[in-house]
Enzyme design. Structure first.
Site, short mmCIF file in Angstrom:
data_model
loop_
_atom_site.label_atom_id
_atom_site.label_comp_id
_atom_site.label_asym_id
_atom_site.label_seq_id
_atom_site.Cartn_x
_atom_site.Cartn_y
_atom_site.Cartn_z
CB SER A 1 59.37 29.36 47.46
OG SER A 1 60.68 29.81 47.72
CG ASN B 1 44.84 38.25 44.32
OD1 ASN B 1 45.83 37.91 44.96
ND2 ASN B 1 44.88 39.24 43.44
CG ASP C 1 45.51 45.73 32.34
OD1 ASP C 1 45.81 46.90 32.69
OD2 ASP C 1 44.34 45.37 32.18
CE1 TYR D 1 45.73 49.97 39.77
CE2 TYR D 1 47.97 49.19 40.06
CZ TYR D 1 46.81 49.68 40.59
OH TYR D 1 46.70 49.88 41.94
CG PHE E 1 48.29 47.68 47.36
CD1 PHE E 1 48.54 48.15 48.64
CD2 PHE E 1 47.98 48.61 46.38
CE1 PHE E 1 48.48 49.50 48.94
CE2 PHE E 1 47.91 49.96 46.66
CZ PHE E 1 48.16 50.41 47.94
#
Length: 146
Positions: free
Chosen positions: A66, A78, A84, A87, A95
Site C-alpha cells: 500500500s 502489469n 504458477d 515457474y 521480479f
C-alpha cells in the site's frame, strides 16, 4: 488452516529472508535485491532476489504494498503478477515490473511489493442463456460514492 511448504532459493546472503510481519497480515513482503535509480517514465524489472517452488495446485499473486507508490513513486506495470507452480527452476526469479512516475531510488532490501499464494481456480463450465433472470443492481457505480 492448512500448512504448506515452499522451497525457496535466495539470490545471495544480502537478501532478507521472507517472513510474516508480526501476525498483521497473511501477505508476505518482497524486497528489492538490487539498487535501482529510475527517472520519471522509466521501466525496470525490479529483481526480488527469490525463486521458489510453489506447491502443486497453487499460484502466487504479487501486488504492490500500500505504501509502494508513496515511498518510491512507482506503479506495477502489469497491475498484478501471477506466478504458477511451473515457474520453479533455479533461474526462475521473481521480479516486480515497475514504471516510475517520478525520479526515485530503490535500495537493496526495500520492501517494494507483497505476495500470497492461492489455490488454482476450479474448472469452470459456462452455460449460455438468452437472458439473466435476476434483479438489476443498477449498472456500474450503482452503490454510490458515500
Amino acid at each position: 488452516m492448512e500448512n504448506v511448504t515452499i522451497k525457496i532459493q535466495y539470490l545471495n546472503d544480502e537478501i532478507e529472508r521472507l517472513k510474516y510481519i508480526d501476525g498483521k497480515s497473511d501477505w508476505i513482503d518482497l524486497r528489492a535485491a538490487k539498487e535501482y535509480n529510475l527517472k520519471s517514465g522509466e521501466f525496470a524489472l525490479i529483481h526480488l532476489g527469490i525463486a521458489m517452488q510453489l506447491p502443486e495446485g497453487y499460484e502466487a499473486h504479487i501486488l504492490p504494498r500500500s505504501s509502494t507508490f508513496k515511498n518510491f513513486g512507482v506503479i506495477q506495470a502489469n497491475s498484478m503478477g501471477i506466478v504458477d507452480e511451473s515457474y520453479c527452476g533455479p533461474n526462475d526469479w521473481f521480479f516486480f515490473p515497475a514504471i516510475a512516475l517520478r525520479d526515485t531510488t530503490i535500495h537493496v532490501n526495500d520492501r517494494i511489493c507483497q505476495f500470497r499464494i492461492e489455490k488454482h481456480q476450479p474448472q469452470v463450465n459456462f452455460e449460455e442463456v438468452k437472458l439473466l433472470e435476476n434483479d438489476d443492481r443498477g449498472g456500474i457505480g450503482s452503490t454510490g460514492i458515500k
